[in-house]
Each structure stands twice: as structure tokens, then as C-alpha cells.
Write an enzyme that holds these catalytic residues in place. Sequence first.
Site, PDB file in Angstrom:
ATOM      1  N   ASP A 141       0.863  -1.170   0.000  1.00  0.00           N
ATOM      2  CA  ASP A 141       0.000   0.000   0.000  1.00  0.00           C
ATOM      3  C   ASP A 141       0.903   1.224   0.000  1.00  0.00           C
ATOM      4  O   ASP A 141       1.647   1.460   0.953  1.00  0.00           O
ATOM      5  CB  ASP A 141      -0.889  -0.017   1.247  1.00  0.00           C
ATOM      6  CG  ASP A 141      -1.842   1.170   1.319  1.00  0.00           C
ATOM      7  OD1 ASP A 141      -1.669   2.140   0.543  1.00  0.00           O
ATOM      8  OD2 ASP A 141      -2.756   1.133   2.156  1.00  0.00           O
ATOM      9  N   ASN A 171       1.872   5.884 -10.640  1.00  0.00           N
ATOM     10  CA  ASN A 171       0.563   5.740 -11.278  1.00  0.00           C
ATOM     11  C   ASN A 171      -0.574   5.543 -10.284  1.00  0.00           C
ATOM     12  O   ASN A 171      -1.714   5.904 -10.574  1.00  0.00           O
ATOM     13  CB  ASN A 171       0.592   4.549 -12.250  1.00  0.00           C
ATOM     14  CG  ASN A 171      -0.790   4.188 -12.748  1.00  0.00           C
ATOM     15  OD1 ASN A 171      -1.401   4.920 -13.516  1.00  0.00           O
ATOM     16  ND2 ASN A 171      -1.321   3.053 -12.281  1.00  0.00           N
ATOM     17  N   TYR A 178      -9.967  15.630  -6.296  1.00  0.00           N
ATOM     18  CA  TYR A 178      -9.180  14.704  -7.126  1.00  0.00           C
ATOM     19  C   TYR A 178      -8.341  15.440  -8.161  1.00  0.00           C
ATOM     20  O   TYR A 178      -7.107  15.271  -8.189  1.00  0.00           O
ATOM     21  CB  TYR A 178     -10.093  13.676  -7.791  1.00  0.00           C
ATOM     22  CG  TYR A 178      -9.424  12.916  -8.909  1.00  0.00           C
ATOM     23  CD1 TYR A 178      -8.407  12.011  -8.638  1.00  0.00           C
ATOM     24  CD2 TYR A 178      -9.786  13.121 -10.234  1.00  0.00           C
ATOM     25  CE1 TYR A 178      -7.767  11.323  -9.666  1.00  0.00           C
ATOM     26  CE2 TYR A 178      -9.164  12.434 -11.263  1.00  0.00           C
ATOM     27  CZ  TYR A 178      -8.153  11.538 -10.974  1.00  0.00           C
ATOM     28  OH  TYR A 178      -7.515  10.874 -11.987  1.00  0.00           O
ATOM     29  N   ALA A 199      -7.453  18.455  -8.175  1.00  0.00           N
ATOM     30  CA  ALA A 199      -6.519  19.343  -7.478  1.00  0.00           C
ATOM     31  C   ALA A 199      -5.250  18.596  -7.079  1.00  0.00           C
ATOM     32  O   ALA A 199      -4.138  19.126  -7.198  1.00  0.00           O
ATOM     33  CB  ALA A 199      -7.186  19.951  -6.249  1.00  0.00           C
ATOM     34  N   LYS A 240      -4.026  16.031  -8.620  1.00  0.00           N
ATOM     35  CA  LYS A 240      -3.274  15.727  -9.841  1.00  0.00           C
ATOM     36  C   LYS A 240      -2.613  16.979 -10.411  1.00  0.00           C
ATOM     37  O   LYS A 240      -1.513  16.907 -10.981  1.00  0.00           O
ATOM     38  CB  LYS A 240      -4.216  15.097 -10.878  1.00  0.00           C
ATOM     39  CG  LYS A 240      -4.700  13.704 -10.500  1.00  0.00           C
ATOM     40  CD  LYS A 240      -3.552  12.711 -10.407  1.00  0.00           C
ATOM     41  CE  LYS A 240      -4.030  11.282 -10.304  1.00  0.00           C
ATOM     42  NZ  LYS A 240      -2.923  10.309 -10.313  1.00  0.00           N
ATOM     43  N   ILE A 283     -10.308   7.376 -20.249  1.00  0.00           N
ATOM     44  CA  ILE A 283      -9.662   6.110 -20.569  1.00  0.00           C
ATOM     45  C   ILE A 283     -10.521   4.969 -20.030  1.00  0.00           C
ATOM     46  O   ILE A 283     -11.125   5.081 -18.961  1.00  0.00           O
ATOM     47  CB  ILE A 283      -8.252   6.027 -19.947  1.00  0.00           C
ATOM     48  CG1 ILE A 283      -7.400   7.237 -20.358  1.00  0.00           C
ATOM     49  CG2 ILE A 283      -7.562   4.725 -20.350  1.00  0.00           C
ATOM     50  CD1 ILE A 283      -7.125   7.352 -21.837  1.00  0.00           C
TER      51      ILE A 283
END
Length: 250
Positions: free
Chosen positions: A60, A87, A151, A153, A155, A184
Amino acid sequence: MNSTAPHRVIVVTGAGTGIGRATARAFAAGGATVVAVGRRPGPLEETADGHPGIRPLIADVTAEGAAEEIVSAAVDTHGRLDVLVNNAGIATGGALGTLDRTVIGPLVETNLVAPVLLTQAALPALEAAGGVVVNVTTTVGQRGWPNNSVYPATKSALETLTRCWAVELAPRGIRVVAVAPGAIETPIADHIGLSPERRAAVRAWQLAHTPLGRVGLPEEVAWAITRLASPEAAFLTGTVLPVDGGALVA
């Protein structure tokens, strides 16, 4: 792979499904050894099935000591680390007025803190190898996603780190780049917990804002990641490459 080139070792986080799985397989197909990191053994085993170059590692990325454990799994076992692909990510969230620390905390820990700590732990090995860090972000972070602002923000912050690290680490021979996927075909919608109706509405909105008129494939993002990390891309650093069917410029 060029037979005279050193055998490359790659770490890919979030390698159990989607973009991470496709990326691990793409690097392995090119002859690299891939440490495929994920929390669940079943999906990691599926990622590695039929790909002898992939070595699953259950971890994790948000756990205490995980960064050092992951780097050691690459360096102690395989002798080097050439490419780190940050990723792993989660996309849960909600509209303002519904957010609390139980929602915000995991997003920040997974999407931002974990890449910082993992990259930091990998620096000595990456410097020794003249390596590359590839951060996986999102084109949504460059536009806007109503009702799910935290989310993108996180990235967007990862893209800022990409540019800062590119300048900071260039004297040490380390390149830092990012790939920003658009819509995707991955299981991320399942992880968000959207209803079938809401999922269909999101997909329709994505298609309406994607000039190429379709959803991308994980393998198409993996192609971009492997290309940016390749020795042929040695003069690229600080680059954030959209892989989004034209959504960002529409």
C-alpha cells in the site's frame, strides 16, 4: 531492447488494473524487469500472467515505510532502478458541502503524498542509473471537474511537482515527466462508486468533450509512458503530455 544497453528495472505503482497494468506489460514486453506494485494480490497476479518480466509486489503506497520497501524490492533484488512510474491513484470525491477529512485525506495521501515519498526514497538509485520519474496525472486537472474538485486538485499538484522536480533533479541526471490521460477505459468508475446512471452521464460528457469521439485505451497511455521514459527521450524533462483525444485543446 538494445543488447548493449543495461537491463532496465522499472517500478510501476497501481499496477493491478488499468493504466498501471498496461504500463507494466508494455515495459516487460520491451525486455525490462518490472516491479508491479499494488494492494491486492489477485489483480497483480493477473497483470503478471504470461509476462515473466513482471514481479508482483503487494504494498500500500500510503503505508508507513512503503516507499523504502518498494525501492528496496527493486534495488536489493534486481540491482538498480531506472524508471519510477507514480501511477497509483484514487478518484473518490464529491461536491463542496459533502466533503470531510475521511474523503480528502485518502485522496491527498494516495495521489500526492505517496508519490513525493516514493520519489524521494528512489533518488539515490535513480541518480546512479540516470533514471526517469513518470507521474500519471489527468487532463481534468487542467480544466475542471464539477462536484469532484479535490481529485483533479491533487493531480494538478502532481504536475507542479513534475515541473519543480525536473529543474531540481536535472543536475543529478534524473529526468521527470508526466502523462495526463483523459477519458480512458479503466475500472476507476467502479472504484468511485457511481451509480450506473451517473456513470453513463459522466461517460457521455467525456465523449462530448473529446474531439476524437471515443474513450482511450490503457495501452495508449502506456505507450506514451514508455516513450517518455525511453533513452531516446533523453532531452525531455518537465514535460506533461496529454493523452486525451484532444479534450484539453477543444
